[in-house]
Design a protein around this motif. Structure first.
Motif, PDB file in Angstrom:
ATOM      1  N   SER A 267       0.838  -1.201   0.000  1.00  0.00           N
ATOM      2  CA  SER A 267       0.000   0.000   0.000  1.00  0.00           C
ATOM      3  C   SER A 267       0.872   1.250   0.000  1.00  0.00           C
ATOM      4  O   SER A 267       0.576   2.238  -0.695  1.00  0.00           O
ATOM      5  CB  SER A 267      -0.946   0.007   1.207  1.00  0.00           C
ATOM      6  N   GLN A 268       1.982   1.205   0.760  1.00  0.00           N
ATOM      7  CA  GLN A 268       2.878   2.360   0.808  1.00  0.00           C
ATOM      8  C   GLN A 268       3.567   2.591  -0.537  1.00  0.00           C
ATOM      9  O   GLN A 268       3.782   3.737  -0.955  1.00  0.00           O
ATOM     10  CB  GLN A 268       3.912   2.156   1.899  1.00  0.00           C
ATOM     11  N   ILE A 269       3.935   1.509  -1.224  1.00  0.00           N
ATOM     12  CA  ILE A 269       4.556   1.639  -2.548  1.00  0.00           C
ATOM     13  C   ILE A 269       3.595   2.300  -3.526  1.00  0.00           C
ATOM     14  O   ILE A 269       3.950   3.254  -4.238  1.00  0.00           O
ATOM     15  CB  ILE A 269       5.009   0.263  -3.079  1.00  0.00           C
ATOM     16  N   PHE A 270       2.349   1.815  -3.567  1.00  0.00           N
ATOM     17  CA  PHE A 270       1.381   2.379  -4.509  1.00  0.00           C
ATOM     18  C   PHE A 270       1.020   3.819  -4.145  1.00  0.00           C
ATOM     19  O   PHE A 270       0.759   4.641  -5.038  1.00  0.00           O
ATOM     20  CB  PHE A 270       0.131   1.496  -4.578  1.00  0.00           C
ATOM     21  N   LEU A 271       1.015   4.139  -2.851  1.00  0.00           N
ATOM     22  CA  LEU A 271       0.813   5.535  -2.444  1.00  0.00           C
ATOM     23  C   LEU A 271       1.944   6.410  -2.977  1.00  0.00           C
ATOM     24  O   LEU A 271       1.709   7.519  -3.493  1.00  0.00           O
ATOM     25  CB  LEU A 271       0.746   5.640  -0.916  1.00  0.00           C
ATOM     26  N   LYS A 272       3.169   5.906  -2.881  1.00  0.00           N
ATOM     27  CA  LYS A 272       4.328   6.662  -3.352  1.00  0.00           C
ATOM     28  C   LYS A 272       4.298   6.851  -4.867  1.00  0.00           C
ATOM     29  O   LYS A 272       4.795   7.843  -5.391  1.00  0.00           O
ATOM     30  CB  LYS A 272       5.618   5.929  -2.947  1.00  0.00           C
ATOM     31  N   GLN A 273       3.707   5.879  -5.558  1.00  0.00           N
ATOM     32  CA  GLN A 273       3.597   5.950  -7.019  1.00  0.00           C
ATOM     33  C   GLN A 273       2.342   6.703  -7.462  1.00  0.00           C
ATOM     34  O   GLN A 273       2.050   6.769  -8.656  1.00  0.00           O
ATOM     35  CB  GLN A 273       3.578   4.535  -7.600  1.00  0.00           C
ATOM     36  N   ASN A 274       1.613   7.260  -6.487  1.00  0.00           N
ATOM     37  CA  ASN A 274       0.359   7.985  -6.752  1.00  0.00           C
ATOM     38  C   ASN A 274      -0.700   7.098  -7.401  1.00  0.00           C
ATOM     39  O   ASN A 274      -1.603   7.590  -8.089  1.00  0.00           O
ATOM     40  CB  ASN A 274       0.602   9.217  -7.634  1.00  0.00           C
ATOM     41  N   ASN A 275      -0.611   5.811  -7.154  1.00  0.00           N
ATOM     42  CA  ASN A 275      -1.582   4.854  -7.693  1.00  0.00           C
ATOM     43  C   ASN A 275      -2.559   4.485  -6.572  1.00  0.00           C
ATOM     44  O   ASN A 275      -2.495   3.406  -5.984  1.00  0.00           O
ATOM     45  CB  ASN A 275      -0.857   3.611  -8.218  1.00  0.00           C
ATOM     46  N   TYR A 276      -3.456   5.414  -6.268  1.00  0.00           N
ATOM     47  CA  TYR A 276      -4.292   5.295  -5.083  1.00  0.00           C
ATOM     48  C   TYR A 276      -5.350   4.188  -5.222  1.00  0.00           C
ATOM     49  O   TYR A 276      -5.739   3.579  -4.226  1.00  0.00           O
ATOM     50  CB  TYR A 276      -4.946   6.638  -4.773  1.00  0.00           C
ATOM     51  N   ALA A 277      -5.792   3.942  -6.448  1.00  0.00           N
ATOM     52  CA  ALA A 277      -6.771   2.873  -6.670  1.00  0.00           C
ATOM     53  C   ALA A 277      -6.179   1.503  -6.351  1.00  0.00           C
ATOM     54  O   ALA A 277      -6.899   0.595  -5.913  1.00  0.00           O
ATOM     55  CB  ALA A 277      -7.264   2.913  -8.114  1.00  0.00           C
ATOM     56  N   PHE A 278      -4.868   1.319  -6.567  1.00  0.00           N
ATOM     57  CA  PHE A 278      -4.186   0.082  -6.212  1.00  0.00           C
ATOM     58  C   PHE A 278      -3.824   0.068  -4.724  1.00  0.00           C
ATOM     59  O   PHE A 278      -3.825  -0.988  -4.090  1.00  0.00           O
ATOM     60  CB  PHE A 278      -2.914  -0.101  -7.053  1.00  0.00           C
ATOM     61  N   ALA A 279      -3.508   1.241  -4.182  1.00  0.00           N
ATOM     62  CA  ALA A 279      -3.082   1.323  -2.781  1.00  0.00           C
ATOM     63  C   ALA A 279      -4.216   0.988  -1.820  1.00  0.00           C
ATOM     64  O   ALA A 279      -4.004   0.327  -0.796  1.00  0.00           O
ATOM     65  CB  ALA A 279      -2.543   2.724  -2.475  1.00  0.00           C
ATOM     66  N   LEU A 280      -5.443   1.430  -2.151  1.00  0.00           N
ATOM     67  CA  LEU A 280      -6.576   1.277  -1.226  1.00  0.00           C
ATOM     68  C   LEU A 280      -6.877  -0.183  -0.879  1.00  0.00           C
ATOM     69  O   LEU A 280      -6.974  -0.513   0.317  1.00  0.00           O
ATOM     70  CB  LEU A 280      -7.812   1.970  -1.790  1.00  0.00           C
ATOM     71  N   PRO A 281      -7.021  -1.102  -1.851  1.00  0.00           N
ATOM     72  CA  PRO A 281      -7.302  -2.500  -1.463  1.00  0.00           C
ATOM     73  C   PRO A 281      -6.159  -3.147  -0.684  1.00  0.00           C
ATOM     74  O   PRO A 281      -6.398  -4.014   0.156  1.00  0.00           O
ATOM     75  CB  PRO A 281      -7.524  -3.214  -2.808  1.00  0.00           C
ATOM     76  N   MET A 282      -4.922  -2.705  -0.922  1.00  0.00           N
ATOM     77  CA  MET A 282      -3.789  -3.222  -0.149  1.00  0.00           C
ATOM     78  C   MET A 282      -3.897  -2.767   1.312  1.00  0.00           C
ATOM     79  O   MET A 282      -3.677  -3.549   2.245  1.00  0.00           O
ATOM     80  CB  MET A 282      -2.455  -2.734  -0.736  1.00  0.00           C
ATOM     81  N   ALA A 283      -4.243  -1.494   1.499  1.00  0.00           N
ATOM     82  CA  ALA A 283      -4.390  -0.954   2.859  1.00  0.00           C
ATOM     83  C   ALA A 283      -5.539  -1.628   3.598  1.00  0.00           C
ATOM     84  O   ALA A 283      -5.424  -1.966   4.787  1.00  0.00           O
ATOM     85  CB  ALA A 283      -4.606   0.557   2.796  1.00  0.00           C
ATOM     86  N   LEU A 284      -6.656  -1.839   2.898  1.00  0.00           N
ATOM     87  CA  LEU A 284      -7.804  -2.499   3.530  1.00  0.00           C
ATOM     88  C   LEU A 284      -7.491  -3.952   3.881  1.00  0.00           C
ATOM     89  O   LEU A 284      -7.950  -4.461   4.916  1.00  0.00           O
ATOM     90  CB  LEU A 284      -9.017  -2.423   2.603  1.00  0.00           C
ATOM     91  N   LYS A 285      -6.726  -4.612   3.026  1.00  0.00           N
ATOM     92  CA  LYS A 285      -6.293  -5.987   3.332  1.00  0.00           C
ATOM     93  C   LYS A 285      -5.393  -5.992   4.561  1.00  0.00           C
ATOM     94  O   LYS A 285      -5.476  -6.895   5.411  1.00  0.00           O
ATOM     95  CB  LYS A 285      -5.559  -6.576   2.130  1.00  0.00           C
ATOM     96  N   HIS A 286      -4.527  -4.980   4.676  1.00  0.00           N
ATOM     97  CA  HIS A 286      -3.665  -4.848   5.852  1.00  0.00           C
ATOM     98  C   HIS A 286      -4.516  -4.694   7.122  1.00  0.00           C
ATOM     99  O   HIS A 286      -4.251  -5.342   8.139  1.00  0.00           O
ATOM    100  CB  HIS A 286      -2.743  -3.636   5.679  1.00  0.00           C
ATOM    101  N   VAL A 287      -5.551  -3.871   7.048  1.00  0.00           N
ATOM    102  CA  VAL A 287      -6.446  -3.680   8.200  1.00  0.00           C
ATOM    103  C   VAL A 287      -7.096  -5.007   8.590  1.00  0.00           C
ATOM    104  O   VAL A 287      -7.147  -5.373   9.775  1.00  0.00           O
ATOM    105  CB  VAL A 287      -7.523  -2.620   7.880  1.00  0.00           C
ATOM    106  N   ASP A 288      -7.594  -5.728   7.585  1.00  0.00           N
ATOM    107  CA  ASP A 288      -8.258  -7.014   7.838  1.00  0.00           C
ATOM    108  C   ASP A 288      -7.310  -8.002   8.520  1.00  0.00           C
ATOM    109  O   ASP A 288      -7.676  -8.651   9.515  1.00  0.00           O
ATOM    110  CB  ASP A 288      -8.760  -7.594   6.518  1.00  0.00           C
ATOM    111  N   LEU A 289      -6.088  -8.101   8.016  1.00  0.00           N
ATOM    112  CA  LEU A 289      -5.120  -9.044   8.599  1.00  0.00           C
ATOM    113  C   LEU A 289      -4.691  -8.605   9.991  1.00  0.00           C
ATOM    114  O   LEU A 289      -4.509  -9.440  10.884  1.00  0.00           O
ATOM    115  CB  LEU A 289      -3.902  -9.176   7.681  1.00  0.00           C
ATOM    116  N   ALA A 290      -4.537  -7.294  10.197  1.00  0.00           N
ATOM    117  CA  ALA A 290      -4.159  -6.789  11.526  1.00  0.00           C
ATOM    118  C   ALA A 290      -5.222  -7.135  12.563  1.00  0.00           C
ATOM    119  O   ALA A 290      -4.910  -7.468  13.712  1.00  0.00           O
ATOM    120  CB  ALA A 290      -3.935  -5.280  11.469  1.00  0.00           C
ATOM    121  N   LYS A 291      -6.491  -7.082  12.159  1.00  0.00           N
ATOM    122  CA  LYS A 291      -7.577  -7.485  13.063  1.00  0.00           C
ATOM    123  C   LYS A 291      -7.500  -8.978  13.353  1.00  0.00           C
ATOM    124  O   LYS A 291      -7.682  -9.411  14.499  1.00  0.00           O
ATOM    125  CB  LYS A 291      -8.936  -7.146  12.443  1.00  0.00           C
TER     126      LYS A 291
END
Length: 328
Positions: free
Chosen positions: A234-258
Motif C-alpha cells: 500500500s505504501q509503494i502504490f501511495l508513493k507511485q500515486n496509484n491510489y486505486a491500487f493502494a486502497l485495497p492493499m491498505a484495507l487488506k492490511h487492516v483485515d489481517l491486523a484485526k
C-alpha cells in the motif's frame, strides 16, 4: 495447525475437565499450556494470556525451569503480537535471564532475537543491534543456525538507514534460509529486503521481492508476514500515486491486523487507508480512518504513530477548510 472456534472450544472443554480430575501438577501444567497454545492459534489472546499465567504459577511452584522459560517467552510473544511492547520486552528479558542462569543456550538466543526486534519496534536501534551481535557471537561459537539473526540485523540496519549493511545481511539471510530450507525465515528475509529497497525508492524491485514473499507466506499460512507485505504494498502504490491500487492493499492490511489482533499494525493499516482516501479526495472517509488510527495509537502509547496521524488529520481538515479542527 489452526483450529476453528467450535473445535477449539470442544478441545479446551475436554482439557479443562481433565484439569479438574487430576491432582498431578505436572499434568495440570501440560494441560494449561495446551489450552493457552490453542487460544494463541485462534488469536484469542486475552484467554491465552490468562491460561499462560496459570501455567506459569504451577511451573514456578514445582520448579520446572524449562516450562517456566517457555511460558515467559510465550507471554513476550503474545504482548508483542498485540503491539504492547513494554510488556513484551519485560517477559522476554525475564525469560532470557532465566535461560542464561540455567544454561539453556537455544532458549537464550531465541529470547535475544526477540528482545532485539522489540527494541526495533520501539525505535531503539542501537540496543537492538547490540543484542543481535551478542546473539550472533553465541550462535557462531556453538555452530547454531544464523539465518534469522542475519535477517534481524538487516531489518534494523534498514530502519537506521544504513542500506549497504542492510543489503549485505539480507543476502546472507536469504542464502542461509534457502540452504536450510526454512520457508518462514525465507519469506521474512524477502520482505525485509523489499523494505530496504523501498526505503531507497527502488519501488519496482521492492514489489518483486514482496511478491516472492507473499507466495511463500500464503503457502505456509503466515498471516503476520502477509500483514507486513500488504502494508508495504500500500505504501509503494501511495508513493507511485496509484491510489486505486493502494486502497485495497491498505484495507487488506487492516483485515489481517484485526485477524492477528495486533494493535500497532491495525493503527498503521487504518492510517494507510486514511491516506488513500485523502489522496482520492474522499475527505470524510479519510477522517473516519484517521480518527480510528489516532484512537488506537493514543490508547496504546504509540507516540510516533499518534503524531503522524495527527498531521494527516490536520491536512484533511484543512482540505475541508475546517481550520479550527486543523490547527486547534
Amino acid at each position: 495447525m489452526f483450529f476453528g472456534f467450535n473445535s477449539t472450544k470442544a478441545i479446551n472443554d475436554s482439557l479443562l475437565l481433565s484439569i479438574k480430575t487430576t491432582t498431578n501438577n505436572e499434568s495440570k501444567l501440560e494441560l494449561l499450556i495446551k489450552i493457552s497454545d490453542s487460544y494463541v492459534n485462534e488469536r484469542l489472546y486475552d484467554k491465552a494470556t490468562s491460561y499462560a499465567f496459570a501455567a506459569l504459577a504451577i511451573a514456578k511452584e514445582i520448579k520446572d525451569e524449562k516450562n517456566k522459560i517457555f511460558i515467559l517467552s510465550k507471554l513476550g510473544m503474545i504482548y508483542g503480537r498485540r503491539g504492547k511492547y513494554d510488556l513484551s520486552l519485560h517477559y522476554y528479558t525475564e525469560a532470557k535471564l532465566e535461560s542464561k542462569k540455567n544454561k539453556y543456550l537455544n532458549y537464550e538466543m531465541n529470547c535475544m532475537r526477540n528482545i532485539a526486534l522489540v527494541h526495533m519496534m520501539r525505535y531503539n536501534y542501537d540496543a537492538a543491534l547490540n543484542e543481535l551481535y551478542a546473539c550472533l557471537k553465541i550462535a557462531m561459537q556453538n555452530k547454531a543456525k544464523v539465518n534469522d539473526i542475519y535477517d534481524a540485523i538487516a531489518a534494523i540496519y534498514c530502519k537506521n538507514s544504513n542500506y549497504k549493511m542492510s543489503a549485505e545481511y539480507s543476502k546472507k539471510a536469504i542464502s542461509e534460509s534457502k540452504i536450510i530450507n526454512n520457508k518462514l525465515d525465507l519469506c521474512t528475509a524477502y520482505s525485509n529486503f523489499a523494505e530496504c529497497l523501498f526505503d531507497q525508492n527502488e519501488l519496482n524491485s521492492s514489489l518483486i521481492y514482496l511478491d516472492s514473499s507473499l507466495s511463500i507466506a500464503k503457502e505456509i499460512n503466515s498471516l503476520y508476514v502477509q500483514s507486513g507485505i500488504y502494508s508495504l504494498k500500500s505504501q509503494i502504490f501511495l508513493k507511485q500515486n496509484n491510489y486505486a491500487f493502494a486502497l485495497p492493499m491498505a484495507l487488506k492490511h487492516v483485515d489481517l491486523a484485526k485477524r492477528i489482533d495486533n494493535l500497532d499494525e491495525l493503527s498503521n493499516g487504518l492510517s494507510e487507508t486514511g491516506q488513500c482516501y485523502l489522496n482520492l479526495k474522499n475527505y470524510y472517509k479519510a477522517i473516519f480512518y484517521f480518527q480510528r488510527a489516532h484512537e488506537i495509537a493514543s490508547k496504546n502509547n504509540l507516540k510516533q504513530r499518534k503524531t503522524t496521524v495527527s498531521n494527516y488529520l490536520a491536512q484533511t481538515y484543512e482540505k475541508l477548510k475546517n481550520y479550527e479542527m486543523a490547527y486547534f
